[in-house]
Enzyme design. Sequence first.
Site, PDB file in Angstrom:
ATOM      1  N   ASP A  25      -1.512  14.070  16.960  1.00 37.99           N
ATOM      2  CA  ASP A  25      -0.762  15.062  17.726  1.00 37.99           C
ATOM      3  C   ASP A  25      -1.690  16.173  18.204  1.00 37.99           C
ATOM      4  OD1 ASP A  25       1.676  13.752  17.244  1.00 37.99           O
ATOM      5  OD2 ASP A  25       1.832  14.702  15.274  1.00 37.99           O
ATOM      6  N   SER A  49       0.857  -1.183   0.000  1.00 45.85           N
ATOM      7  CA  SER A  49       0.000   0.000   0.000  1.00 45.85           C
ATOM      8  C   SER A  49       0.892   1.232   0.000  1.00 45.85           C
ATOM      9  CB  SER A  49      -0.930  -0.009   1.212  1.00 45.85           C
ATOM     10  OG  SER A  49      -0.192  -0.197   2.413  1.00 45.85           O
ATOM     11  N   GLU A 107       1.163   5.595   0.943  1.00 46.86           N
ATOM     12  CA  GLU A 107       0.606   6.708   1.704  1.00 46.86           C
ATOM     13  C   GLU A 107       0.860   8.050   1.032  1.00 46.86           C
ATOM     14  OE1 GLU A 107       0.668   6.634   6.057  1.00 46.86           O
ATOM     15  OE2 GLU A 107       1.886   8.463   5.941  1.00 46.86           O
ATOM     16  N   PHE A 156      13.602  14.518  10.093  1.00 43.23           N
ATOM     17  CA  PHE A 156      12.317  13.884  10.356  1.00 43.23           C
ATOM     18  C   PHE A 156      12.478  12.734  11.339  1.00 43.23           C
ATOM     19  CE2 PHE A 156       8.616  11.238   8.730  1.00 43.23           C
ATOM     20  CZ  PHE A 156       7.679  11.991   9.408  1.00 43.23           C
ATOM     21  N   HIS A 212       4.096  -1.103   3.420  1.00 41.38           N
ATOM     22  CA  HIS A 212       3.391   0.180   3.329  1.00 41.38           C
ATOM     23  C   HIS A 212       4.418   1.264   3.043  1.00 41.38           C
ATOM     24  CE1 HIS A 212       0.159   3.010   3.956  1.00 41.38           C
ATOM     25  NE2 HIS A 212       0.864   3.683   4.840  1.00 41.38           N
TER      26      HIS A 212
END
Length: 281
Positions: free
Chosen positions: A101, A8, A10, A208, A258
């Site tokens: 968040d 998959s 994102e 990140f 993913h």
Amino acid sequence: MSSKPHFSIEFYPPATPDGIEKLRGVRDQLAALNPEFFSVTYGAGGSTRDRTLQIVREIREAGLDAAPHLSCIGATQASIREHLAEFREIGVKRVVALRGDLPSGMADPGEFRYANELVEFIRKDSGDEFFLEVAGYPEVHPQARSFEADFKAFITKARAGANSAMTQYFYNADAYFHFVDCVRREGIDIPIVPGIMPIASFTKLARFSESCGAEIPQWMRRKFEGFGDDAESVRAFGLDVVTALCERLIAGGVPSLHFYSLNQAGLTSELCRRLGLVNQA
């Protein structure tokens, strides 16, 4: 394994009309790879709600499966019901249920504190209508007090009614396999899908990773730093590293992969090609 896993992809909701238009082209390119579904992220406190829904709607209108993220921080039971009604209207069957968040300046988390409460509420409200994905952190959530506390939180939301889990990205396959072993010892047998982050820029990846708690192994870090501003070498080495990681995961029997595409088609497409995932039935 003789058979290849499903996979998959994102996306995140772009902030501008130009970005959304560009994403349509990326989506079409990646749709040709035949992913199982596309997931679409959801900003802190629902800040991208309309854009997330727009992208999910367009994915569905293109005849593709979509899995919107749904975070519960700052939400109410009424607002979650409204989201689920919107998903139902456009034929969404899979939802990624997250804590999310707390937006900057927001003091009240709302009616939900943790993802397990969201999973429990969706199950109570909608039964088994939605396939619920939850998040897993093989290298520990950055806000967790300890591995034990984070692991307990995962087990709680899995038992609350999750169908599957997708992990934060990582580059240490042993961390993933250890996490899965710990989950299985608790009697939890849901699929745990590894999150895969292609590497386009080491500087961005390092920044990140620091914020989300993903470890960059020292040997990788030193190698990337040695390339300096040589973007082509960074890209080539990154593809080799992530390809090898995925090959080990596939050999270890993962149920799926993913890919965090970062709204780009090139690296994810190349990884799928190298792994023999393209045009699988």
